[in-house]
Design an enzyme around this catalytic site. Structure first.
Site: not given
Length: 282
Positions: A45, A117, A147
């Site tokens: 990321e 995301k 993440c």
């Protein structure tokens, strides 16, 4: 490599607020992955930029056809390798917002897929539908995440059971505190419960005076075994492992959880067994 396997690489780096320096690091790691005969290299990321001040990321955010991402497309094409670029600062719906976007680029330099995301930790994405994304590649069917998504197992259940993912990609920048407590445990859990490979490229070390990442880039097989790991948790480099498709098939055959719905409905074989037991022991 066995005939039924293909090699992948996962990169670890310490991005800073310097686009050129980060690209130079990524370029070097791509060369290492190519030398190792990997077909895909996964970056963490915020691979291209980590802000040192509030507002920096939003200010430099670009669309996927902008010059920053196009430079990485050229890198993939010139190197002849697929890239997983997790957590790119994509320009949002207006100048005050951005998307945290995971981008897959093929070895011809084309963007094959992108995923924004879903579970947001510190980025605001107003409105819009959040799609679950899986894409075919030379190393298998990839399930995309970023993440903080790691803490939500239902996403990975859907990637496996509804989208037929074989490899789950989890590019991350975990904090040192949460990384030490939860990182490896969560990754191995996601691998075991989905019977997929997990590739978790991680940011590592101190980015600036206010931000530090845990590191510990990992590749985990469908049995939950760590098969790729850098010797130093915070160093810059790559780890490589072979995706063994026969192992995926073997694990899934031994423990056939795919017959269970992701909503927890009893699976076909349990239902049949229950009926048989009921007949024997009314």
């Amino acid at each position: 490599m066995a005939s039924n396997s293909v090699r992948v690489a996962a990169a670890q780096m310490t991005s800073i607020n310097d686009l050129a320096a980060n690209f130079a690091t990524c370029s070097r790691l791509v060369k290492e992955a190519v030398t190792a005969e990997a077909k895909l290299v996964c970056f963490p990321e915020s691979f291209s930029f980590i802000a040192a001040k509030n507002g920096e990321s939003v200010k430099l955010a670009e669309p996927l056809d902008g010059p920053i991402m196009q430079r990485y497309c050229s890198l993939a094409r010139e190197s002849g390798i697929w890239l997983s670029l997790g957590g790119f600062q994509e320009k949002g719906s207006d100048d005050a917002h951005l998307r945290n976007t995971h981008v897959i680029i093929d070895d011809s330099g084309n963007i094959r897929s992108s995923y924004s995301k879903i579970h947001l930790f510190d980025v605001d994405v107003p409105g819009g539908r959040k799609d679950i994304v899986a894409v075919d590649s030379p190393v298998g069917r990839l399930g995309l995440s970023v993440c903080y998504d790691l803490r939500f197992p239902e996403l990975y259940q859907q990637l496996r059971f509804q989208h037929e993912a074989q490899i789950l990609l989890v590019p991350s920048a975990f904090t040192t505190i949460t990384g030490q407590a939860h990182w490896e445990i969560l990754l191995r859990a996601r691998a075991i419960e989905t019977q997929c490979y997990v590739i978790a490229a991680a940011q590592a070390g101190k980015h600036n005076e206010n931000r530090e990442s845990y590191g510990d880039t990992l590749i985990i097989d469908p049995w939950g075994t760590v098969v790729g790991r850098l010797p130093d948790r915070i160093s810059t480099g790559i780890t490589v492992a072979d995706i063994d498709f026969s192992l995926i098939d073997s694990v899934r055959a031994k423990i056939p959880i795919a017959k269970v719905s992701v909503r927890g409905v009893l699976c076909e074989y349990l239902y049949v067994n229950a009926v048989e037991v009921a007949h024997v022991n009314p």
